[in-house]
Write a protein that holds these residues in place. Structure first.
Motif, PDB file in Angstrom:
ATOM      1  N   ALA A   1     -17.931 -21.821  13.519  1.00 38.58           N
ATOM      2  CA  ALA A   1     -16.590 -22.340  13.253  1.00 38.58           C
ATOM      3  C   ALA A   1     -15.555 -21.297  13.658  1.00 38.58           C
ATOM      4  CB  ALA A   1     -16.453 -22.675  11.779  1.00 38.58           C
ATOM      5  N   LYS A   2     -14.410 -21.764  14.108  1.00 36.00           N
ATOM      6  CA  LYS A   2     -13.328 -20.872  14.500  1.00 36.00           C
ATOM      7  C   LYS A   2     -12.360 -20.755  13.323  1.00 36.00           C
ATOM      8  CE  LYS A   2     -13.563 -21.967  19.386  1.00 36.00           C
ATOM      9  NZ  LYS A   2     -12.857 -22.476  20.557  1.00 36.00           N
ATOM     10  N   PHE A   3     -12.095 -19.518  12.940  1.00 39.64           N
ATOM     11  CA  PHE A   3     -11.189 -19.264  11.834  1.00 39.64           C
ATOM     12  C   PHE A   3      -9.923 -18.618  12.370  1.00 39.64           C
ATOM     13  CE2 PHE A   3     -15.419 -18.980   9.835  1.00 39.64           C
ATOM     14  CZ  PHE A   3     -15.290 -20.007   8.917  1.00 39.64           C
ATOM     15  N   ASN A   4      -8.800 -18.967  11.771  1.00 41.05           N
ATOM     16  CA  ASN A   4      -7.515 -18.370  12.135  1.00 41.05           C
ATOM     17  C   ASN A   4      -7.017 -17.592  10.926  1.00 41.05           C
ATOM     18  OD1 ASN A   4      -7.509 -19.575  14.663  1.00 41.05           O
ATOM     19  ND2 ASN A   4      -6.577 -21.441  13.862  1.00 41.05           N
ATOM     20  N   TYR A   5      -6.884 -16.277  11.097  1.00 37.92           N
ATOM     21  CA  TYR A   5      -6.406 -15.434  10.025  1.00 37.92           C
ATOM     22  C   TYR A   5      -5.018 -14.938  10.384  1.00 37.92           C
ATOM     23  CZ  TYR A   5     -11.259 -15.227   8.467  1.00 37.92           C
ATOM     24  OH  TYR A   5     -12.499 -15.548   8.030  1.00 37.92           O
ATOM     25  N   ALA A   6      -4.146 -14.893   9.390  1.00 34.46           N
ATOM     26  CA  ALA A   6      -2.809 -14.320   9.591  1.00 34.46           C
ATOM     27  C   ALA A   6      -2.724 -13.078   8.715  1.00 34.46           C
ATOM     28  CB  ALA A   6      -1.736 -15.325   9.211  1.00 34.46           C
ATOM     29  N   LEU A   7      -3.024 -11.908   9.280  1.00 41.87           N
ATOM     30  CA  LEU A   7      -3.018 -10.659   8.532  1.00 41.87           C
ATOM     31  C   LEU A   7      -1.654 -10.006   8.669  1.00 41.87           C
ATOM     32  CD1 LEU A   7      -6.481  -9.233   9.595  1.00 41.87           C
ATOM     33  CD2 LEU A   7      -5.901 -10.463   7.517  1.00 41.87           C
ATOM     34  N   THR A   8      -1.145  -9.499   7.582  1.00 39.10           N
ATOM     35  CA  THR A   8       0.113  -8.751   7.614  1.00 39.10           C
ATOM     36  C   THR A   8      -0.206  -7.296   7.321  1.00 39.10           C
ATOM     37  OG1 THR A   8       0.475  -9.240   5.285  1.00 39.10           O
ATOM     38  CG2 THR A   8       1.466 -10.736   6.862  1.00 39.10           C
ATOM     39  N   ASP A   9       0.406  -6.411   8.060  1.00 40.82           N
ATOM     40  CA  ASP A   9       0.166  -4.985   7.913  1.00 40.82           C
ATOM     41  C   ASP A   9       1.230  -4.430   6.974  1.00 40.82           C
ATOM     42  OD1 ASP A   9      -0.863  -2.516   8.204  1.00 40.82           O
ATOM     43  OD2 ASP A   9       0.037  -2.122  10.162  1.00 40.82           O
ATOM     44  N   ARG A  10       0.861  -4.257   5.713  1.00 36.54           N
ATOM     45  CA  ARG A  10       1.808  -3.725   4.734  1.00 36.54           C
ATOM     46  C   ARG A  10       1.161  -2.571   3.994  1.00 36.54           C
ATOM     47  NH1 ARG A  10       3.863  -8.256   0.778  1.00 36.54           N
ATOM     48  NH2 ARG A  10       1.634  -8.334   0.482  1.00 36.54           N
ATOM     49  N   LYS A  11       1.997  -1.641   3.560  1.00 37.75           N
ATOM     50  CA  LYS A  11       1.517  -0.514   2.782  1.00 37.75           C
ATOM     51  C   LYS A  11       1.415  -0.948   1.320  1.00 37.75           C
ATOM     52  CE  LYS A  11       2.687   4.179   1.527  1.00 37.75           C
ATOM     53  NZ  LYS A  11       3.684   5.244   1.589  1.00 37.75           N
ATOM     54  N   LEU A  12       0.333  -0.520   0.685  1.00 35.58           N
ATOM     55  CA  LEU A  12       0.151  -0.835  -0.730  1.00 35.58           C
ATOM     56  C   LEU A  12       1.093   0.033  -1.542  1.00 35.58           C
ATOM     57  CD1 LEU A  12      -1.399  -2.297  -2.979  1.00 35.58           C
ATOM     58  CD2 LEU A  12      -3.050  -0.431  -2.925  1.00 35.58           C
ATOM     59  N   GLU A  13       1.931  -0.631  -2.328  1.00 36.94           N
ATOM     60  CA  GLU A  13       2.896   0.113  -3.134  1.00 36.94           C
ATOM     61  C   GLU A  13       2.323   0.305  -4.527  1.00 36.94           C
ATOM     62  OE1 GLU A  13       6.612  -1.881  -3.134  1.00 36.94           O
ATOM     63  OE2 GLU A  13       6.739  -1.976  -0.965  1.00 36.94           O
ATOM     64  N   LEU A  14       2.237   1.557  -4.925  1.00 35.54           N
ATOM     65  CA  LEU A  14       1.784   1.868  -6.273  1.00 35.54           C
ATOM     66  C   LEU A  14       3.014   2.022  -7.155  1.00 35.54           C
ATOM     67  CD1 LEU A  14      -1.053   4.415  -5.484  1.00 35.54           C
ATOM     68  CD2 LEU A  14      -1.268   2.029  -6.130  1.00 35.54           C
ATOM     69  N   ASN A  15       3.180   1.114  -8.075  1.00 35.73           N
ATOM     70  CA  ASN A  15       4.334   1.144  -8.963  1.00 35.73           C
ATOM     71  C   ASN A  15       3.989   2.040 -10.142  1.00 35.73           C
ATOM     72  OD1 ASN A  15       6.672   0.694 -10.301  1.00 35.73           O
ATOM     73  ND2 ASN A  15       6.409  -1.531 -10.502  1.00 35.73           N
ATOM     74  N   SER A  16       4.513   3.257 -10.144  1.00 31.79           N
ATOM     75  CA  SER A  16       4.154   4.223 -11.177  1.00 31.79           C
ATOM     76  C   SER A  16       5.035   4.132 -12.408  1.00 31.79           C
ATOM     77  CB  SER A  16       4.203   5.636 -10.599  1.00 31.79           C
ATOM     78  OG  SER A  16       5.523   5.912 -10.166  1.00 31.79           O
ATOM     79  N   ASP A  17       6.086   3.342 -12.393  1.00 31.28           N
ATOM     80  CA  ASP A  17       6.964   3.255 -13.558  1.00 31.28           C
ATOM     81  C   ASP A  17       6.640   2.022 -14.409  1.00 31.28           C
ATOM     82  OD1 ASP A  17       7.793   1.759 -11.406  1.00 31.28           O
ATOM     83  OD2 ASP A  17       9.881   1.712 -12.076  1.00 31.28           O
ATOM     84  N   ILE A  18       5.343   1.764 -14.579  1.00 37.26           N
ATOM     85  CA  ILE A  18       4.925   0.661 -15.442  1.00 37.26           C
ATOM     86  C   ILE A  18       5.037   1.132 -16.884  1.00 37.26           C
ATOM     87  CG2 ILE A  18       2.991  -0.805 -16.103  1.00 37.26           C
ATOM     88  CD1 ILE A  18       2.008  -0.625 -13.232  1.00 37.26           C
ATOM     89  N   GLN A  19       5.672   0.351 -17.708  1.00 40.56           N
ATOM     90  CA  GLN A  19       5.868   0.738 -19.099  1.00 40.56           C
ATOM     91  C   GLN A  19       4.805   0.092 -19.980  1.00 40.56           C
ATOM     92  OE1 GLN A  19       9.804  -0.431 -20.035  1.00 40.56           O
ATOM     93  NE2 GLN A  19      10.756   1.020 -18.630  1.00 40.56           N
ATOM     94  N   LYS A  20       4.601   0.702 -21.129  1.00 38.18           N
ATOM     95  CA  LYS A  20       3.633   0.170 -22.078  1.00 38.18           C
ATOM     96  C   LYS A  20       4.185  -1.116 -22.689  1.00 38.18           C
ATOM     97  CE  LYS A  20       1.521   4.500 -23.479  1.00 38.18           C
ATOM     98  NZ  LYS A  20       1.253   5.400 -24.612  1.00 38.18           N
ATOM     99  N   LEU A  21       3.270  -2.006 -23.023  1.00 39.07           N
ATOM    100  CA  LEU A  21       3.681  -3.240 -23.684  1.00 39.07           C
ATOM    101  C   LEU A  21       4.056  -2.951 -25.124  1.00 39.07           C
ATOM    102  CD1 LEU A  21       0.934  -5.675 -22.384  1.00 39.07           C
ATOM    103  CD2 LEU A  21       3.293  -5.524 -21.641  1.00 39.07           C
TER     104      LEU A  21
END
Length: 144
Positions: free
Chosen positions: A67-87
């Protein structure tokens, strides 16, 4: 233990056999047919031809389907959100204070003139003002 099993099994078989003999009814003899049937020709049913595949499958064809598959990949940098606050824990609803019964009186009379009387009197829930009194009377009269 084994003797009990043999006895119970024998009793069950005898009981089941007696029910089976009682359940048989004698049938009256069937009436004989006196009609004569004349056969002209034997019955030959006509069946339709079966639907068959006229060609055999090619067993040498081993091509696999891809089967032929069509993928649409986006090249993005993974952003690590370090200012997550405690619940924050949700506050519980205020619990209603239980109504305390501070006083009770108990009394009773038994056989042979036995008498029981008991009483307790107390103040409120406040620890600085708590006070209470307890009284018990138990008497007995009579000859044994």
């Amino acid at each position: 233990m084994r003797l009990h099993k043999i006895i119970y099994t024998t009793l069950f078989v005898l009981t089941a056999g007696s029910f089976a003999t009682k359940a048989q009814d004698v049938k009256p003899p069937e009436k004989t047919v006196t009609e004569e049937i004349e056969v002209i020709r034997p019955y030959k049913p006509v069946l339709a031809d079966a639907v068959k595949l006229r060609r055999s499958p090619d067993l040498n064809n081993v091509a696999t389907y891809k089967a032929k598959f069509n993928y649409a990949l986006t090249d993005r940098k993974l952003e690590l959100n370090s200012d997550i606050q405690k619940l924050q824990a949700q506050q519980l609803a205020d619990e209603r204070a239980a109504v305390l019964i501070n006083n009770y009186v108990k009394g009773g009379v038994g056989s042979l003139g036995t008498v029981l009387a008991e009483a307790y009197v107390g103040t409120g829930k406040d620890e600085g003002l708590q006070a209470g009194a307890f009284f018990r009377h138990f008497s007995q009269a009579g000859k044994l």
